[in-house]
Each structure stands twice: as structure tokens, then as C-alpha cells.
Design a protein around this motif. Structure first.
Motif, PDB file in Angstrom:
ATOM      1  N   ASP A 185       0.844  -1.187   0.000  1.00 20.94           N
ATOM      2  CA  ASP A 185       0.000   0.000   0.000  1.00 20.94           C
ATOM      3  C   ASP A 185       0.884   1.243   0.000  1.00 20.94           C
ATOM      4  O   ASP A 185       1.815   1.357   0.807  1.00 20.94           O
ATOM      5  CB  ASP A 185      -0.905   0.015   1.235  1.00 20.94           C
ATOM      6  CG  ASP A 185      -1.972  -1.067   1.164  1.00 20.94           C
ATOM      7  OD1 ASP A 185      -2.341  -1.448   0.032  1.00 20.94           O
ATOM      8  OD2 ASP A 185      -2.419  -1.520   2.230  1.00 20.94           O
ATOM      9  N   VAL A 186       0.591   2.147  -0.902  1.00 19.00           N
ATOM     10  CA  VAL A 186       1.403   3.360  -1.024  1.00 19.00           C
ATOM     11  C   VAL A 186       0.579   4.548  -0.554  1.00 19.00           C
ATOM     12  O   VAL A 186      -0.479   4.843  -1.130  1.00 19.00           O
ATOM     13  CB  VAL A 186       1.855   3.571  -2.485  1.00 19.00           C
ATOM     14  CG1 VAL A 186       2.626   4.885  -2.613  1.00 19.00           C
ATOM     15  CG2 VAL A 186       2.725   2.411  -2.938  1.00 19.00           C
ATOM     16  N   ASP A 187       1.051   5.214   0.491  1.00 20.84           N
ATOM     17  CA  ASP A 187       0.417   6.440   0.969  1.00 20.84           C
ATOM     18  C   ASP A 187       0.972   7.585   0.139  1.00 20.84           C
ATOM     19  O   ASP A 187       2.029   8.142   0.440  1.00 20.84           O
ATOM     20  CB  ASP A 187       0.714   6.629   2.457  1.00 20.84           C
ATOM     21  CG  ASP A 187      -0.087   7.780   3.067  1.00 20.84           C
ATOM     22  OD1 ASP A 187      -0.424   8.719   2.327  1.00 20.84           O
ATOM     23  OD2 ASP A 187      -0.352   7.737   4.280  1.00 20.84           O
ATOM     24  N   ILE A 188       0.267   7.922  -0.928  1.00 16.41           N
ATOM     25  CA  ILE A 188       0.776   8.921  -1.872  1.00 16.41           C
ATOM     26  C   ILE A 188       0.997  10.257  -1.183  1.00 16.41           C
ATOM     27  O   ILE A 188       2.019  10.922  -1.405  1.00 16.41           O
ATOM     28  CB  ILE A 188      -0.197   9.066  -3.056  1.00 16.41           C
ATOM     29  CG1 ILE A 188      -0.249   7.765  -3.859  1.00 16.41           C
ATOM     30  CG2 ILE A 188       0.207  10.223  -3.962  1.00 16.41           C
ATOM     31  CD1 ILE A 188      -1.258   7.780  -4.989  1.00 16.41           C
ATOM     32  N   THR A 189       0.062  10.660  -0.328  1.00 16.75           N
ATOM     33  CA  THR A 189       0.185  11.954   0.340  1.00 16.75           C
ATOM     34  C   THR A 189       1.440  12.019   1.191  1.00 16.75           C
ATOM     35  O   THR A 189       2.187  13.006   1.154  1.00 16.75           O
ATOM     36  CB  THR A 189      -1.063  12.215   1.205  1.00 16.75           C
ATOM     37  OG1 THR A 189      -2.227  12.210   0.371  1.00 16.75           O
ATOM     38  CG2 THR A 189      -0.955  13.560   1.901  1.00 16.75           C
ATOM     39  N   THR A 190       1.705  10.953   1.947  1.00 15.00           N
ATOM     40  CA  THR A 190       2.887  10.944   2.811  1.00 15.00           C
ATOM     41  C   THR A 190       4.175  11.038   1.998  1.00 15.00           C
ATOM     42  O   THR A 190       5.076  11.817   2.320  1.00 15.00           O
ATOM     43  CB  THR A 190       2.902   9.666   3.671  1.00 15.00           C
ATOM     44  OG1 THR A 190       1.771   9.677   4.547  1.00 15.00           O
ATOM     45  CG2 THR A 190       4.175   9.576   4.503  1.00 15.00           C
ATOM     46  N   LEU A 191       4.267  10.252   0.924  1.00 13.27           N
ATOM     47  CA  LEU A 191       5.491  10.274   0.121  1.00 13.27           C
ATOM     48  C   LEU A 191       5.678  11.612  -0.579  1.00 13.27           C
ATOM     49  O   LEU A 191       6.817  12.110  -0.699  1.00 13.27           O
ATOM     50  CB  LEU A 191       5.462   9.142  -0.901  1.00 13.27           C
ATOM     51  CG  LEU A 191       5.626   7.736  -0.321  1.00 13.27           C
ATOM     52  CD1 LEU A 191       5.544   6.697  -1.422  1.00 13.27           C
ATOM     53  CD2 LEU A 191       6.954   7.601   0.424  1.00 13.27           C
ATOM     54  N   LEU A 192       4.592  12.219  -1.032  1.00 12.77           N
ATOM     55  CA  LEU A 192       4.714  13.538  -1.653  1.00 12.77           C
ATOM     56  C   LEU A 192       5.136  14.590  -0.631  1.00 12.77           C
ATOM     57  O   LEU A 192       5.884  15.519  -0.961  1.00 12.77           O
ATOM     58  CB  LEU A 192       3.399  13.930  -2.318  1.00 12.77           C
ATOM     59  CG  LEU A 192       3.017  13.152  -3.580  1.00 12.77           C
ATOM     60  CD1 LEU A 192       1.689  13.649  -4.125  1.00 12.77           C
ATOM     61  CD2 LEU A 192       4.104  13.266  -4.643  1.00 12.77           C
ATOM     62  N   ASP A 193       4.657  14.436   0.596  1.00 14.60           N
ATOM     63  CA  ASP A 193       5.085  15.365   1.646  1.00 14.60           C
ATOM     64  C   ASP A 193       6.579  15.234   1.920  1.00 14.60           C
ATOM     65  O   ASP A 193       7.284  16.233   2.116  1.00 14.60           O
ATOM     66  CB  ASP A 193       4.299  15.114   2.936  1.00 14.60           C
ATOM     67  CG  ASP A 193       2.861  15.618   2.859  1.00 14.60           C
ATOM     68  OD1 ASP A 193       2.564  16.393   1.923  1.00 14.60           O
ATOM     69  OD2 ASP A 193       2.046  15.230   3.712  1.00 14.60           O
TER      70      ASP A 193
END
Length: 291
Positions: A215-223
């Protein structure tokens, strides 16, 4: 919910000039692989058509004679399955998702009839986006074979006319969108690149290509990338996200939950970037000893 999946990947694709339709890419992934991703939890997946590379292992079947049409292809797939519930899909559904598959399976398993099929936004029933109880489907195929002496060239409605099927409307109106023409293919490719879905589509394609399932937390990685770009330097963003992935992989290899490993590595990297950025600010008087 236990089920087998049958994906029909044959056909002449006449409106595509005879192109190998299941292999045509949408969002960087062959149409067939996109469909296989939607039913990844099937106990067995049978693809009826010519063998080709696929993103995950499948069983292969071929109607006799090849090119015998959808009823003959479906019967060939049925002969290679054992589950009481079968999911039947065409191989040209770029936007089919696991949620739609689960909805069909639930309706077929709990309903009083012989299965459930998807109803598209125009009100048309889609028998190749459907879940069936296997025994009634086998019964109808056997009756057709006895009546005609073969299944070659018979229309799919001849098979489904004797079944009691529940029509299901998908939450996603694109779930039933299929690629029959070059215009359909162009529309699907354009839709993939729409701003609201491009990142999710890209992440899914990249995970399939790299053979990973996390599962990829897109928001976290972009942050994390933003903090590294603003607090350190722009090239630090991709390098930092690579390091986060590497650290998460090591943690997973040591027994950590994959999603938690990514979240923890992201948190550490983001906090480091913020500390780095803070050092670029003029020091407070108490930090340099002046008063």
C-alpha cells in the motif's frame, strides 16, 4: 469469497484491424494485465486465448476450433475451472477494479438466481463483466451443444438467455468501458492521464512492473519529497523517496509490516528534512551566545 476467473482474450478485433487487442497498452500496461489485476485474488485464473506474457501466473485454454466465438471460449474456460462461482471477463476493460469485482461476486453468491452481471451507464447488460454460478452456466452450455451439435459462432445471449441474472450498477461508471475501436483506446489513454487519477494509475503500473505489492500512501510520500525539495535541494526529492523505499524494504525483510515500514521511514526522512531546513535560518540569540 472463493471464485475462479475466466478471461476471454481471443477474438479477431476486426474494428482494430486485427491488432492483438489484449496486448495493447493503456497507462503503460497491457489491457490483459489490467484485467488480471482486478481479479488478482481468484483461486484460479484461466485466460482463453493465445499464450502471451502476463504480469501474474495464469492457466491457459483455447476453444476448439480457435476463433469459435465467445460461447465456445467460455466453455473452454469452464472446463479448466472447479470453483462453484466463476467470474467472467473480457480482456479489454482498462478501468475494471477490484471493488467492482467484489460487488459482482457478492451479488452472485447471495442472490437467488444464477449470477450477476454489470449494467453499464447506458442501461446495457454486460455478460462479459459478470459473476456466475458455475453449474447453471455449464448446464446451458451443454444444452446448446446438444441442440446445435457445436458451440462455434453462437452468440453469448444464447447462453445467458436461460439464466436468472441480477443486474448490478458499478460505483465507477467506467468499470464497463471496453476498447473495441482505436477511438476507444485513445479515450482510455487520455482518461488515464487525467489529473485526478494519474498518480494512482502510475503507482499501480509501477508496482506491477516492479513486482511489488505494498500500500502506497501517496500523500505521505509527496510530503517527504516536498520537504526534501524545499528544505535541502530539488534533486533531494527523488533521492530521498528512493532511500525511503530502500529503508522500508530492509525493514520489511526484517519482519516489519510493509505499510508501517514505509510510514516510519517517511516520518524519519521528513523530520530530517525539516531539521535541515531549520539550520538555514538565522540562529536565535540563545543559540549563538549573544544576548
Amino acid at each position: 469469497m472463493t471464485y475462479d476467473a475466466i478471461v476471454l482474450a481471443g477474438g479477431a478485433a476486426r474494428r482494430l484491424g486485427g491488432a492483438d487487442k489484449p496486448a495493447l497498452p493503456v497507462g503503460g500496461r497491457p489491457l490483459l494485465d489490467r484485467v488480471l489485476t482486478a481479479c488478482a485474488d481468484a483461486t484460479a485464473t484461466v485466460v482463453v486465448g493465445t499464450r502471451r506474457p502476463t504480469a501474474r501466473p495464469v492457466r491457459w485454454a483455447l476453444e476448439d476450433p480457435p476463433g469459435g466465438g465467445p460461447v465456445a471460449a467460455l466453455e473452454a474456460g469452464l472446463r479448466a475451472t472447479t470453483a462453484e462461482l466463476v467470474l467472467v471477463l473480457s480482456a479489454d476493460l482498462p478501468f475494471l477494479d477490484p471493488d467492482t469485482v467484489r460487488t459482482l461476486l457478492a451479488a452472485a453468491s447471495r442472490g437467488p438466481g444464477d449470477g450477476a452481471l454489470l449494467r453499464d451507464p447506458e442501461g446495457r447488460d454486460q455478460p462479459l463483466v459478470a459473476a456466475y454460478r458455475a453449474e447453471p452456466l455449464r448446464r446451458e452450455a451443454a444444452l446448446l451443444a446438444a441442440e446445435h451439435g457445436h458451440l462455434r459462432g453462437l452468440p453469448l445471449r444464447a447462453l445467458t438467455a436461460g439464466l436468472r441474472l441480477t443486474a448490478v450498477t458499478a460505483a465507477d461508471p467506467l468499470a464497463s468501458f471496453d476498447c473495441d475501436t482505436w477511438e476507444d483506446l485513445a479515450a482510455a489513454r487520455a482518461r488515464i492521464r487525467e489529473h485526478g487519477s494519474v498518480l494512482e494509475q502510475w503507482i499501480t503500473a509501477a508496482k506491477d512492473e516492479l513486482g511489488i505489492d505494498v500500500d502506497v500512501d501517496i500523500t505521505t510520500l509527496l510530503d517527504v519529497a516536498r520537504d526534501a525539495a524545499h528544505g535541502v535541494a530539488r534533486p533531494a526529492a527523488p533521492l530521498t523517496t528512493f532511500l525511503v523505499g530502500y529503508a522500508a524494504a530492509r525493514a520489511e525483510a526484517a519482519g516489519a509490516d510493509p505499510a508501517r515500514a514505509v510510514a516510519e521511514a517517511s516520518r524519519k526522512a521528513s523530520e530530517l528534512a525539516l531539521r535541515w531546513a531549520a539550520e538555514a535560518q538565522p540562529p536565535h540569540p540563545e543559540e549563538n551566545g549573544s544576548g
